[in-house]
Design an enzyme around this catalytic site. Structure first.
Site, PDB file in Angstrom:
ATOM      1  N   GLY A  29       0.842  -1.196   0.000  1.00 18.69           N
ATOM      2  CA  GLY A  29       0.000   0.000   0.000  1.00 18.69           C
ATOM      3  C   GLY A  29       0.869   1.234   0.000  1.00 18.69           C
ATOM      4  N   GLN A  63       3.238   9.917   1.426  1.00 16.82           N
ATOM      5  CA  GLN A  63       4.525   9.214   1.554  1.00 16.82           C
ATOM      6  C   GLN A  63       5.490   9.560   0.415  1.00 16.82           C
ATOM      7  OE1 GLN A  63       2.462   5.224   2.393  1.00 16.82           O
ATOM      8  NE2 GLN A  63       4.343   5.074   3.586  1.00 16.82           N
ATOM      9  N   CYS A 109       5.715  -0.210   7.629  1.00 19.70           N
ATOM     10  CA  CYS A 109       5.402   0.995   6.861  1.00 19.70           C
ATOM     11  C   CYS A 109       6.629   1.382   6.058  1.00 19.70           C
ATOM     12  CB  CYS A 109       5.009   2.130   7.807  1.00 19.70           C
ATOM     13  SG  CYS A 109       4.576   3.657   6.955  1.00 19.70           S
ATOM     14  N   LEU A 110       6.411   1.729   4.787  1.00 19.87           N
ATOM     15  CA  LEU A 110       7.536   2.102   3.920  1.00 19.87           C
ATOM     16  C   LEU A 110       8.220   3.375   4.409  1.00 19.87           C
ATOM     17  CD1 LEU A 110       5.962   1.285   0.434  1.00 19.87           C
ATOM     18  CD2 LEU A 110       7.705  -0.024   1.661  1.00 19.87           C
ATOM     19  N   HIS A 160      -4.614   1.603   7.696  1.00 20.55           N
ATOM     20  CA  HIS A 160      -3.246   2.115   7.808  1.00 20.55           C
ATOM     21  C   HIS A 160      -3.039   3.280   6.829  1.00 20.55           C
ATOM     22  CE1 HIS A 160       1.310   1.333   7.983  1.00 20.55           C
ATOM     23  NE2 HIS A 160       1.188   2.053   6.877  1.00 20.55           N
ATOM     24  N   GLU A 161      -3.555   3.114   5.598  1.00 17.70           N
ATOM     25  CA  GLU A 161      -3.379   4.153   4.566  1.00 17.70           C
ATOM     26  C   GLU A 161      -4.232   5.388   4.855  1.00 17.70           C
ATOM     27  OE1 GLU A 161      -0.921   3.655   2.922  1.00 17.70           O
ATOM     28  OE2 GLU A 161      -0.736   1.488   2.886  1.00 17.70           O
ATOM     29  N   HIS A 198      -2.577   7.595   7.232  1.00 14.56           N
ATOM     30  CA  HIS A 198      -1.569   8.468   6.605  1.00 14.56           C
ATOM     31  C   HIS A 198      -2.206   9.760   6.105  1.00 14.56           C
ATOM     32  CE1 HIS A 198       2.196   6.273   6.651  1.00 14.56           C
ATOM     33  NE2 HIS A 198       1.681   5.207   6.059  1.00 14.56           N
TER      34      HIS A 198
HETATM   35  O1  GNR Z   1       3.902  -2.509   2.677  1.00 13.82           O
HETATM   36  C1  GNR Z   1       3.230  -2.369   3.691  1.00 13.82           C
HETATM   37  N1  GNR Z   1       2.913  -3.453   4.442  1.00 13.82           N
HETATM   38  C2  GNR Z   1       2.003  -3.419   5.494  1.00 13.82           C
HETATM   39  C3  GNR Z   1       1.960  -4.511   6.353  1.00 13.82           C
HETATM   40  C4  GNR Z   1       1.066  -4.532   7.394  1.00 13.82           C
HETATM   41  C5  GNR Z   1       0.209  -3.478   7.588  1.00 13.82           C
HETATM   42  C6  GNR Z   1       0.256  -2.384   6.770  1.00 13.82           C
HETATM   43  C7  GNR Z   1       1.140  -2.347   5.726  1.00 13.82           C
HETATM   44  S1  GNR Z   1       1.182  -0.989   4.669  1.00 13.82           S
HETATM   45  C8  GNR Z   1       2.838  -1.017   4.127  1.00 13.82           C
HETATM   46  C9  GNR Z   1       3.070   0.046   3.071  1.00 13.82           C
HETATM   47  C10 GNR Z   1       2.871   1.419   3.674  1.00 13.82           C
HETATM   48  O2  GNR Z   1       3.665   1.958   4.392  1.00 13.82           O
HETATM   49  N2  GNR Z   1       1.742   2.020   3.421  1.00 13.82           N
HETATM   50  O3  GNR Z   1       1.468   3.211   3.960  1.00 13.82           O
HETATM   51 NI    NI Z   2       2.557   3.272   5.842  1.00 18.32          NI
END
Ligand code: GNR
Ligand code: NI
Length: 172
Positions: free
Chosen positions: A46, A51, A94-95, A136-137, A140
């Site tokens: 995601g 980001q 999270c990236l 999660h997104e 952000h």
């Molecule tokens: O790549 C991602 N893996 C992930 C694993 C568990 C819960 C959420 C995520 S999202 C993350 C990519 C990211 O940072 N998205 O904002």
């Molecule tokens: Ni993230």
């Protein structure tokens, strides 16, 4: 298509609230295409526009994680309209917080309302990893990262480590 640079904590941009999209035009679709390429290259499942430094309410997702069978999903102005009373715990990454993971509790199922790649209004009920990831997104887009659910001690420790690692890679 173009691969964009992903910003890491503690970049202050990650704490800002992103702006809604007026209409899904060619520029927004270009942004979504570039975000998708960036996400696949990372690799991640995601990515929120903030980001890559763009303060807009745009998300791309592909939770399949299969190189030859890509299932990209696009969400513009996503909103949670319902949350299940049951919760799920997932070990999140999270990236923008590279190489650190922590368990986060979120509603197990949510209903979301959004505009798709063509600007068409959609409503969908999701569960499992998809529910975790979309929440999660959306976090952000509201200036929230998963570290905000941890204790201040844990959060600050992880932020310091990411900052240190980033300082060291700039020299290389
Ligand atoms: O790549 C991602 N893996 C992930 C694993 C568990 C819960 C959420 C995520 S999202 C993350 C990519 C990211 O940072 N998205 O904002
Ligand atoms: Ni993230």
């Amino acid at each position: 298509m173009a691969k964009l640079d992903i910003i890491n904590v503690p970049d202050p941009l990650l704490k800002t609230v992103s702006d809604p999209i007026g209409q899904v035009d060619a520029a927004v679709r270009q942004l979504m295409d570039d975000m998708l390429e960036t996400m696949y290259a990372a690799p991640g499942i995601g990515l929120a526009a903030i980001q890559v430094g763009v303060q807009k309410r745009v998300i791309v997702l592909d939770i399949e994680g299969d190189d030859d069978e890509r299932k990209p999903l696009f969400f513009v102005n996503p909103e949670v309209t319902w949350e299940s009373p049951e919760f799920n715990v997932y070990n999140e990454g999270c990236l923008s917080v590279p190489e650190h993971y922590a368990e986060v509790e979120r509603p197990a199922e949510v209903k979301i309302k959004y505009l798709d790649y063509d600007g068409k209004a959609q409503e969908q009920r999701v569960d499992g990893l998809m529910a975790t990831c979309i929440q999660h997104e959306i976090d952000h887009l509201n200036g929230v990262v998963f570290l905000d659910y941890l204790s201040r001690l844990k959060r600050n420790m992880i932020i310091k480590k990411v900052q240190k690692a980033d300082k060291e890679t700039i020299i290389l």
